[in-house]
Design a protein around this motif. Structure first.
Motif, mmCIF file in Angstrom:
data_model
loop_
_atom_site.group_PDB
_atom_site.id
_atom_site.type_symbol
_atom_site.label_atom_id
_atom_site.label_comp_id
_atom_site.label_asym_id
_atom_site.label_seq_id
_atom_site.Cartn_x
_atom_site.Cartn_y
_atom_site.Cartn_z
ATOM 1 N N GLU A 152 -2.002 29.753 -48.664
ATOM 2 C CA GLU A 152 -3.382 29.245 -48.617
ATOM 3 C C GLU A 152 -3.753 28.555 -49.946
ATOM 4 N N GLN A 153 -3.243 29.105 -51.046
ATOM 5 C CA GLN A 153 -3.547 28.464 -52.334
ATOM 6 C C GLN A 153 -2.873 27.096 -52.419
ATOM 7 N N ALA A 154 -1.641 27.023 -51.944
ATOM 8 C CA ALA A 154 -0.891 25.764 -52.017
ATOM 9 C C ALA A 154 -1.492 24.683 -51.133
ATOM 10 N N THR A 155 -2.220 25.085 -50.081
ATOM 11 C CA THR A 155 -2.736 24.088 -49.142
ATOM 12 C C THR A 155 -4.258 23.960 -49.207
ATOM 13 N N GLY A 156 -4.849 24.555 -50.243
ATOM 14 C CA GLY A 156 -6.299 24.419 -50.437
ATOM 15 C C GLY A 156 -7.133 25.139 -49.398
ATOM 16 N N ARG A 157 -6.593 26.180 -48.812
ATOM 17 C CA ARG A 157 -7.386 26.965 -47.856
ATOM 18 C C ARG A 157 -7.982 28.181 -48.578
ATOM 19 N N ASP A 158 -8.906 28.842 -47.886
ATOM 20 C CA ASP A 158 -9.565 29.989 -48.518
ATOM 21 C C ASP A 158 -9.814 31.057 -47.448
ATOM 22 N N LEU A 159 -8.717 31.579 -46.920
ATOM 23 C CA LEU A 159 -8.816 32.531 -45.801
ATOM 24 C C LEU A 159 -8.973 33.965 -46.279
ATOM 25 N N CYS A 160 -8.092 34.381 -47.195
ATOM 26 C CA CYS A 160 -8.028 35.792 -47.591
ATOM 27 C C CYS A 160 -9.060 36.083 -48.676
ATOM 28 N N ARG A 161 -10.240 36.509 -48.266
ATOM 29 C CA ARG A 161 -11.309 36.744 -49.247
ATOM 30 C C ARG A 161 -11.065 38.047 -50.011
ATOM 31 N N HIS A 162 -10.400 38.981 -49.368
ATOM 32 C CA HIS A 162 -10.034 40.232 -50.040
ATOM 33 C C HIS A 162 -8.598 40.548 -49.703
ATOM 34 N N THR A 163 -7.831 40.954 -50.690
ATOM 35 C CA THR A 163 -6.463 41.398 -50.399
ATOM 36 C C THR A 163 -6.275 42.781 -51.004
ATOM 37 N N LEU A 164 -5.469 43.544 -50.310
ATOM 38 C CA LEU A 164 -5.189 44.902 -50.770
ATOM 39 C C LEU A 164 -3.791 45.248 -50.284
ATOM 40 N N VAL A 165 -2.995 45.883 -51.139
ATOM 41 C CA VAL A 165 -1.701 46.376 -50.667
ATOM 42 C C VAL A 165 -1.610 47.874 -50.943
ATOM 43 N N ILE A 166 -1.045 48.586 -49.974
ATOM 44 C CA ILE A 166 -0.937 50.042 -50.063
ATOM 45 C C ILE A 166 0.536 50.397 -49.884
ATOM 46 N N ASN A 167 1.066 51.247 -50.761
ATOM 47 C CA ASN A 167 2.473 51.613 -50.621
ATOM 48 C C ASN A 167 2.733 53.019 -51.148
ATOM 49 N N THR A 168 3.854 53.587 -50.699
ATOM 50 C CA THR A 168 4.249 54.908 -51.199
ATOM 51 C C THR A 168 5.314 54.767 -52.296
ATOM 52 N N ALA A 169 5.789 53.519 -52.505
ATOM 53 C CA ALA A 169 6.847 53.298 -53.503
ATOM 54 C C ALA A 169 6.313 52.441 -54.643
ATOM 55 N N ARG A 170 6.361 52.999 -55.846
ATOM 56 C CA ARG A 170 5.810 52.292 -57.009
ATOM 57 C C ARG A 170 6.531 50.958 -57.234
ATOM 58 N N THR A 171 7.843 50.943 -57.078
ATOM 59 C CA THR A 171 8.601 49.712 -57.357
ATOM 60 C C THR A 171 8.212 48.592 -56.383
ATOM 61 N N ASP A 172 8.016 48.954 -55.111
ATOM 62 C CA ASP A 172 7.637 47.927 -54.125
ATOM 63 C C ASP A 172 6.231 47.396 -54.383
ATOM 64 N N LEU A 173 5.392 48.261 -54.910
ATOM 65 C CA LEU A 173 4.008 47.871 -55.173
ATOM 66 C C LEU A 173 3.926 46.815 -56.280
ATOM 67 N N ALA A 174 4.974 46.743 -57.088
ATOM 68 C CA ALA A 174 4.973 45.776 -58.195
ATOM 69 C C ALA A 174 5.433 44.392 -57.732
ATOM 70 N N LYS A 175 5.951 44.286 -56.492
ATOM 71 C CA LYS A 175 6.564 43.018 -56.052
ATOM 72 C C LYS A 175 5.601 41.845 -55.804
ATOM 73 N N PRO A 176 4.432 42.073 -55.168
ATOM 74 C CA PRO A 176 3.594 40.900 -54.863
ATOM 75 C C PRO A 176 3.237 40.095 -56.118
ATOM 76 N N GLU A 177 3.194 38.775 -55.940
ATOM 77 C CA GLU A 177 2.914 37.893 -57.087
ATOM 78 C C GLU A 177 1.473 37.390 -57.077
ATOM 79 N N HIS A 178 0.807 37.519 -55.929
ATOM 80 C CA HIS A 178 -0.523 36.912 -55.812
ATOM 81 C C HIS A 178 -1.615 37.931 -55.499
ATOM 82 N N VAL A 179 -1.290 39.212 -55.639
ATOM 83 C CA VAL A 179 -2.291 40.249 -55.369
ATOM 84 C C VAL A 179 -2.713 40.852 -56.717
ATOM 85 N N PRO A 180 -4.017 40.854 -57.011
ATOM 86 C CA PRO A 180 -4.453 41.377 -58.313
ATOM 87 C C PRO A 180 -4.002 42.832 -58.511
ATOM 88 N N GLU A 181 -3.762 43.199 -59.771
ATOM 89 C CA GLU A 181 -3.280 44.551 -60.099
ATOM 90 C C GLU A 181 -4.203 45.634 -59.542
#
Ligand code: GTP
Length: 390
Positions: A23-52
């Motif tokens: 959406e950022q690359a194409t000038g869209r604005d769909l995801c007004r809120h993002t959240l990721v939930i995980n049980t593994a700390r290492t996997d939680l570090a993977k996203p590049e576009h989700v705020p800490e």
């Protein structure tokens, strides 16, 4: 549409991350809120576009998870989410729900966190909000074996019962030869993100200054309100936007010929979207409702083409509930057609996963029974003369 997006587990989080990227690359604005939930700390570090501060680790204090994931155990995934539901609810409190039209929860159904925790999260969201909650689930490949099939067949039941509509993505159908698993997932996630964002970002602007053919969020929601499982088709083509004054240089007859070519192009794009790989392969005629969105420069979207594409899809789906509209993207160098087939009831892959799951469940039960017998026989002497100490 404006969305709150939630990724549960590794696969779910990666797909949400790719959606934000697209959406950022194409000038869209769909995801007004993002959240990721995980049980593994290492996997939680993977996203590049989700705020800490929008990443939630659950199960850190669970005796088996301990921040390392749940190792494919869906029961633990569900247990951890239930135990930490207050924490999960607290992080939802930051979502300004009046800013969004719907909530999308994404997960890979083969693992333990996605398949187990996501339905618990969805149940909570349904209690907290009136907005529709949609599911996006990645179905495991056959090659992954019995346990992922069992997780996904069981989780699918929970998902479909709890969400307002479930969009399925079949990893089996999207697997390519000559790629590592990671490369394969990377490509799948981009393809899926393109489809979901192109579909749901239509109608994201409230005060649309564009024509009356613009697709509205409520049209998309109406198509999805039937529930069940949905599949998405997509095709795109590069466009060369002509100068505005170009048409005036041609005669009426020439302009009319060009319009027919444009109409044929639009219809061809929709046929290609439906006949190429769908997110989950299905019998198109089993869809209850369908919707087509054309995303691209308005000058490329021929009215005649839209109408004939809609007529064609009505015939293919054997339903009169087919909507077609535009998502005008002035300046875009592609024209895309995205087709949503809502509540498709004939999807052979789901049947296959269920069969594989039933076999896996039988095998697991047999193995458990045999294992207990074998341990007993190992530790018992031949004549059963010995007693345990305590
Ligand atoms: N499309 C897609 N599917 C994926 C990806 N990663 C994993 N999967 C699928 O999702 C399933 C679940 O994997 P994960 O998301 O890693 O597992 P999890 O939900 O985090 O659960 P645990 O690892 O058991 O804690 C797998 O069985 C695969 O079928 C991905 O990047 N893209």
């Amino acid at each position: 549409m404006k969305l709150a997006t939630i990724g549960v587990g590794n696969a779910g989080s990666k797909v949400i991350d790719r959606m934000v990227e697209f959406e950022q690359a194409t000038g869209r604005d769909l995801c007004r809120h993002t959240l990721v939930i995980n049980t593994a700390r290492t996997d939680l570090a993977k996203p590049e576009h989700v705020p800490e501060d929008r990443r939630l680790l659950i199960g850190e204090t669970h005796k088996k998870a301990k921040g390392h994931g749940v190792g494919g155990d869906a029961a633990i995934g569900a247990e951890v989410a239930k135990t930490e539901i207050d924490e999960i609810r607290r992080i939802f409190d930051d979502v300004e729900i009046h800013e969004v039209d719907a909530i999308l929860v994404a997960a890979g159904l083969g693992g333990g966190t996605g398949s187990g925790a996501a339905p618990v999260v969805i149940e909570e969201l349904q209690k907290m909000y009136d907005e529709p909650v949609y599911g996006l689930g990645m179905l495991p490949g056959k090659y992954e074996g019995g346990r992922p099939a069992l997780n996904s067949a069981r989780s699918l039941q929970s998902f479909v019962n709890k969400v307002d509509n479930f969009i399925a993505f079949d990893n089996d159908a999207w697997r390519s030869r000559g790629q590592t698993i990671e490369e394969g997932y990377e490509e799948m996630n981009r393809e899926l993100a393109t489809r979901i964002v192109t579909l749901l970002a239509a109608g994201e602007v409230d005060e649309s200054e564009v024509g009356e053919n613009a697709m509205d969020s409520s049209d998309i929601m109406r198509t999805m309100e039937v529930g069940g499982v949905s599949s998405i088709g997509y095709a795109s083509t590069d466009v060369d936007t002509p100068d505005d004054g170009l048409l005036s240089r041609f005669s009426d007859e020439e302009v009319s010929d060009m319009e027919s070519t444009d109409a044929a192009k639009i219809k061809g794009l929709v046929r290609r979207a439906v006949n190429s790989r769908l997110t989950v392969p299905c019998d198109v005629a089993s869809a209850e409702r369908a919707l087509i969105i054309f995303a691209g420069p308005p000058s490329e979207i021929s009215r005649k083409g839209v109408e004939s594409a809609r007529d064609w899809l009505e015939q293919e789906t054997e339903t009169v509930d087919v909507l077609a509209g535009d998502d005008p993207r002035t300046g875009s160098d592609t024209l895309a057609a995205v087709v949503l087939l809502s509540n498709v009831t004939d999807t052979p892959r789901i049947k296959e996963i269920q069969d594989q799951a039933v076999d896996a469940q039988d095998t697991i039960q047999q193995q458990e029974a045999v294992r207990e017998e074998e341990i007993e026989s190992l530790i018992t002497d031949d004549n059963n003369d010995l007693d345990p100490i305590v």
